[in-house]
Design a protein around this motif. Sequence first.
Motif, PDB file in Angstrom:
ATOM      1  N   LEU A  41      12.009  32.070  26.373  1.00  0.00           N
ATOM      2  CA  LEU A  41      12.970  33.122  26.057  1.00  0.00           C
ATOM      3  C   LEU A  41      14.063  32.605  25.108  1.00  0.00           C
ATOM      4  O   LEU A  41      14.457  33.294  24.167  1.00  0.00           O
ATOM      5  CB  LEU A  41      13.606  33.671  27.331  1.00  0.00           C
ATOM      6  CG  LEU A  41      12.727  34.579  28.182  1.00  0.00           C
ATOM      7  CD1 LEU A  41      13.403  34.891  29.508  1.00  0.00           C
ATOM      8  CD2 LEU A  41      12.384  35.857  27.439  1.00  0.00           C
ATOM      9  N   VAL A  42      14.545  31.399  25.372  1.00  0.00           N
ATOM     10  CA  VAL A  42      15.580  30.818  24.506  1.00  0.00           C
ATOM     11  C   VAL A  42      15.031  30.590  23.099  1.00  0.00           C
ATOM     12  O   VAL A  42      15.652  30.969  22.105  1.00  0.00           O
ATOM     13  CB  VAL A  42      16.120  29.500  25.103  1.00  0.00           C
ATOM     14  CG1 VAL A  42      16.975  28.748  24.086  1.00  0.00           C
ATOM     15  CG2 VAL A  42      16.926  29.784  26.360  1.00  0.00           C
ATOM     16  N   CYS A  84      17.141  33.906  34.585  1.00  0.00           N
ATOM     17  CA  CYS A  84      17.451  34.636  33.363  1.00  0.00           C
ATOM     18  C   CYS A  84      18.153  33.759  32.339  1.00  0.00           C
ATOM     19  O   CYS A  84      18.572  32.641  32.628  1.00  0.00           O
ATOM     20  CB  CYS A  84      18.302  35.865  33.689  1.00  0.00           C
ATOM     21  SG  CYS A  84      19.802  35.490  34.594  1.00  0.00           S
ATOM     22  N   THR A  85      18.259  34.302  31.141  1.00  0.00           N
ATOM     23  CA  THR A  85      18.977  33.634  30.063  1.00  0.00           C
ATOM     24  C   THR A  85      20.094  34.559  29.597  1.00  0.00           C
ATOM     25  O   THR A  85      20.048  35.765  29.817  1.00  0.00           O
ATOM     26  CB  THR A  85      18.049  33.331  28.861  1.00  0.00           C
ATOM     27  OG1 THR A  85      17.565  34.555  28.313  1.00  0.00           O
ATOM     28  CG2 THR A  85      16.868  32.460  29.284  1.00  0.00           C
ATOM     29  N   HIS A 138      21.607  24.521  26.985  1.00  0.00           N
ATOM     30  CA  HIS A 138      20.274  24.792  27.513  1.00  0.00           C
ATOM     31  C   HIS A 138      19.370  23.568  27.360  1.00  0.00           C
ATOM     32  O   HIS A 138      18.644  23.199  28.290  1.00  0.00           O
ATOM     33  CB  HIS A 138      19.621  25.978  26.815  1.00  0.00           C
ATOM     34  CG  HIS A 138      18.235  26.236  27.330  1.00  0.00           C
ATOM     35  ND1 HIS A 138      18.003  26.934  28.494  1.00  0.00           N
ATOM     36  CD2 HIS A 138      17.012  25.841  26.880  1.00  0.00           C
ATOM     37  CE1 HIS A 138      16.698  26.978  28.733  1.00  0.00           C
ATOM     38  NE2 HIS A 138      16.082  26.315  27.759  1.00  0.00           N
ATOM     39  N   ASN A 139      19.416  22.949  26.200  1.00  0.00           N
ATOM     40  CA  ASN A 139      18.573  21.780  25.965  1.00  0.00           C
ATOM     41  C   ASN A 139      18.886  20.662  26.956  1.00  0.00           C
ATOM     42  O   ASN A 139      17.983  19.972  27.441  1.00  0.00           O
ATOM     43  CB  ASN A 139      18.749  21.279  24.529  1.00  0.00           C
ATOM     44  CG  ASN A 139      18.228  22.276  23.508  1.00  0.00           C
ATOM     45  OD1 ASN A 139      17.422  23.149  23.832  1.00  0.00           O
ATOM     46  ND2 ASN A 139      18.704  22.160  22.275  1.00  0.00           N
ATOM     47  N   THR A 181      20.852  30.737  32.536  1.00  0.00           N
ATOM     48  CA  THR A 181      22.063  30.937  33.316  1.00  0.00           C
ATOM     49  C   THR A 181      21.677  31.110  34.774  1.00  0.00           C
ATOM     50  O   THR A 181      20.558  31.498  35.091  1.00  0.00           O
ATOM     51  CB  THR A 181      22.872  32.148  32.809  1.00  0.00           C
ATOM     52  OG1 THR A 181      24.130  32.215  33.481  1.00  0.00           O
ATOM     53  CG2 THR A 181      22.126  33.457  33.016  1.00  0.00           C
ATOM     54  N   GLY A 182      22.602  30.801  35.662  1.00  0.00           N
ATOM     55  CA  GLY A 182      22.286  30.845  37.082  1.00  0.00           C
ATOM     56  C   GLY A 182      21.953  29.453  37.594  1.00  0.00           C
ATOM     57  O   GLY A 182      22.279  28.446  36.968  1.00  0.00           O
ATOM     58  N   GLY A 183      21.270  29.391  38.705  1.00  0.00           N
ATOM     59  CA  GLY A 183      20.995  28.119  39.368  1.00  0.00           C
ATOM     60  C   GLY A 183      19.855  27.323  38.768  1.00  0.00           C
ATOM     61  O   GLY A 183      19.672  26.154  39.089  1.00  0.00           O
TER      62      GLY A 183
END
Length: 201
Positions: free
Chosen positions: A81-82, A104-105, A64-65, A97-99
Amino acid sequence: RFPNVKSLRDATMAQLEEVKDNMSDVEYRRARHVIGEDQRTLKTVESLKNKAFNVVGTNMTASHNSLRDDYEVSCEELDFLVKTALSVPGVYGSRMTGGGFGGCTVTLVDASAVDTLIATLQEQYVRKYRNRCECYVASPAAGAGLADLAGALDTIEHGESGVSSSSSSSSGISFADIWVPVAIAALSAVIAFAFLSRRKA
């Protein structure tokens, strides 16, 4: 410089550093994300086989980072959220996650902490953004496999419905074996949807 490198998945971080001066900052960071993500994915496969969920979570968060900083496809709400998920005891890791650019996470969390995680995400998100955060609990399961079509036809001919399936033996290990450790009764992936209707252009 490196004839054996046909795509970024063939490159190493050391090779990237050697040609860094020939690239723009954006090109360098994009390449660093792709090379790093490939390495994180391979490490995660090994960690899953060894049931090293702390390492899996660390790789998720590092991913994510990198998506946030090097690939620049995250957004304020996803980062929130993360960060919020990681503050909950029992959470191993979290990532978008996703594009990207919203959405969303997905969070890897011990089953005992799922309810606390959901309550924390929903409470903190509505407090900050005045919008609801939808959460869904999912348990990891086996992926695509080989379907026993002959068995399915046989069942249909005898007046029963349903398709019998078995997982592919190519990997030599099933996801059930990976995800059912003795020490952890169950792991759930909590997907938190960030609704961005209030996000400024």
